[in-house]
Write an enzyme that holds these catalytic residues in place. Sequence first.
Site, mmCIF file in Angstrom:
data_model
loop_
_atom_site.group_PDB
_atom_site.id
_atom_site.type_symbol
_atom_site.label_atom_id
_atom_site.label_comp_id
_atom_site.label_asym_id
_atom_site.label_seq_id
_atom_site.Cartn_x
_atom_site.Cartn_y
_atom_site.Cartn_z
ATOM 1 N N ARG A 86 0.844 -1.203 0.000
ATOM 2 C CA ARG A 86 0.000 0.000 0.000
ATOM 3 C C ARG A 86 0.876 1.249 0.000
ATOM 4 O O ARG A 86 1.522 1.564 0.998
ATOM 5 C CB ARG A 86 -0.935 0.035 1.213
ATOM 6 C CG ARG A 86 -1.746 1.342 1.270
ATOM 7 C CD ARG A 86 -2.999 1.261 2.115
ATOM 8 N NE ARG A 86 -2.739 1.204 3.527
ATOM 9 C CZ ARG A 86 -3.675 1.396 4.476
ATOM 10 N NH1 ARG A 86 -4.918 1.667 4.125
ATOM 11 N NH2 ARG A 86 -3.358 1.301 5.746
ATOM 12 N N ASP B 275 -4.028 2.720 14.383
ATOM 13 C CA ASP B 275 -3.179 3.344 13.379
ATOM 14 C C ASP B 275 -3.683 4.757 13.136
ATOM 15 O O ASP B 275 -4.521 5.265 13.891
ATOM 16 C CB ASP B 275 -3.114 2.511 12.097
ATOM 17 C CG ASP B 275 -4.452 2.442 11.356
ATOM 18 O OD1 ASP B 275 -5.404 3.138 11.745
ATOM 19 O OD2 ASP B 275 -4.533 1.686 10.370
#
Length: 531
Positions: free
Chosen positions: A159, A446
């Site tokens: 990603r 996160d």
Amino acid sequence: MNIEINSISDKNVSDILNSECLDFLKLLHEKFNHKRLNLLEKRKEIQRKIDEGWLPDFLEETNDIRNSNWKILSTPKDLLDRRVEITGPPSRKMIVNALNSGANTFMADFEDSLSPTWKNIINGQINLKMANLNKIDFKDNKTEKEYKLNKEHAVLIVRPRGWHLDEKNIKYDNILISASLFDFGVYFINNYKTLTKNNTAPYYYLPKLENHYEARLWEEVISFTEDKFNLKKGTIKVTVLIETILAAFEMDEILYELKNHIVGLNCGRWDYIFSFIKKFKNRNDFVLPNRSLVSMRVHFMKSYSQLLIKTCHKRRAHAIGGMAAQIPIKNDDKANKKSLQKVYDDKLIEAYNGHDGTWVAHPGLVNMVKEIFDNHLYFKNQLGNKREDVSITASDLLKLPVKTSGGRVGVITEEGIKTNINVGILYIESWLSGNGCVPLYNLMEDAATAEISRAQIWQWIKHKSVIESGETITKEYFLDLLKGEIINIKKKIGDIEFNKRKFTEASDIFEKICTSDNFVDFLTISSYNKI
């Protein structure tokens, strides 16, 4: 075109950022950066429309795309079975453990779970190159345990960072390169020969797209790359995270723009909630309750998930479920059992609804989640489950949770505010210190969950929301709770540790972005120059 590169004290950096790589990055920057910047300006225009009262809807001009029966080009064999995907930053230990975890794929993340220090970015690329060469290993100096890559392991997907981010350590003619193009280009150049030799290819997860024009730009980047390096059309494959409220209205269009390279969509649920708050931040009729109450069971989240499944399967694309943020709890069997039950229930619903796979944040969850999908899937995926019973309207995607007489579906509590403050400060402190993936209170946090925490507080203050006990959320009320949470953190870790680390800086950042007159789009942008 002149290039400026910040140095890094690693002997392998010249191998990663070699002349071929820098030449390729230069080409990507020259051809696509101006288009990226134009698209970011378009985001601002759409935000102004929303602030003026406009609400998103399915596009009239793309009715033909939604109503016709086209399909995506193809899905490679090693991406046909994605029932369990594990995610995490591209650190050596994480890569080895994730690839060996028994998951079908591992998404190595340069975005939400990585603090983008120059060292982390470069070392992450080095680690991925070594992993693709089957030369990566790791030794834990504390336990003396050695980690080596198994012969059979998960498929690697990378990603890159989103279109909104720059890479501050590389400039061309004094203009920062796109972080997306940097991450994409560096990984491609360093790995495409190895991957194609091994009968696979560069695979990517594309984050935070807001419309099909942004998908079109990725299609242009990918097609250009395949042409330049004489690769067959459709060699590079991508999965797109539907993690913005605007993208939810353009799933068909995003698949269509990328149809030669896309293999699926993913329910990026935490960023999706953040996007919902951010886009409607100035509207007092779009205020969400406590973060813990915005589950996949509430109407707008359930609708988004079901629409994604229906849309993907109509086009022969995979529909991947959202993140299970829970992590195993040691030394407390009762609490661990309760936590795992939440994961089980969540993933059972995803499998039943028609998802082809799902995300977990910890290797300890892989076997349990895989068993759920193994018991439900008769084939490698559920592409045959068309979900033609589903009919989702624009109002379904925008329907807020409301307080009910018998439950707590839509309430805001003081405890919820304190949790947001605590998690926000702890995460930002860790991010500033170079760690973007943080276990807090038995959840893997996160950037997305930290974004929710601060965005909710900003919105609650702006609209003077009232908590369950009747108190109005004002700036002064928030600041009082903030002081209390800072004291609690200091008590828990001790004065010496508190002062040694970056808690003062983190709390200052958190306070500023929660109380600023203008909403800060991304905390990672506002704090990037501090790392």
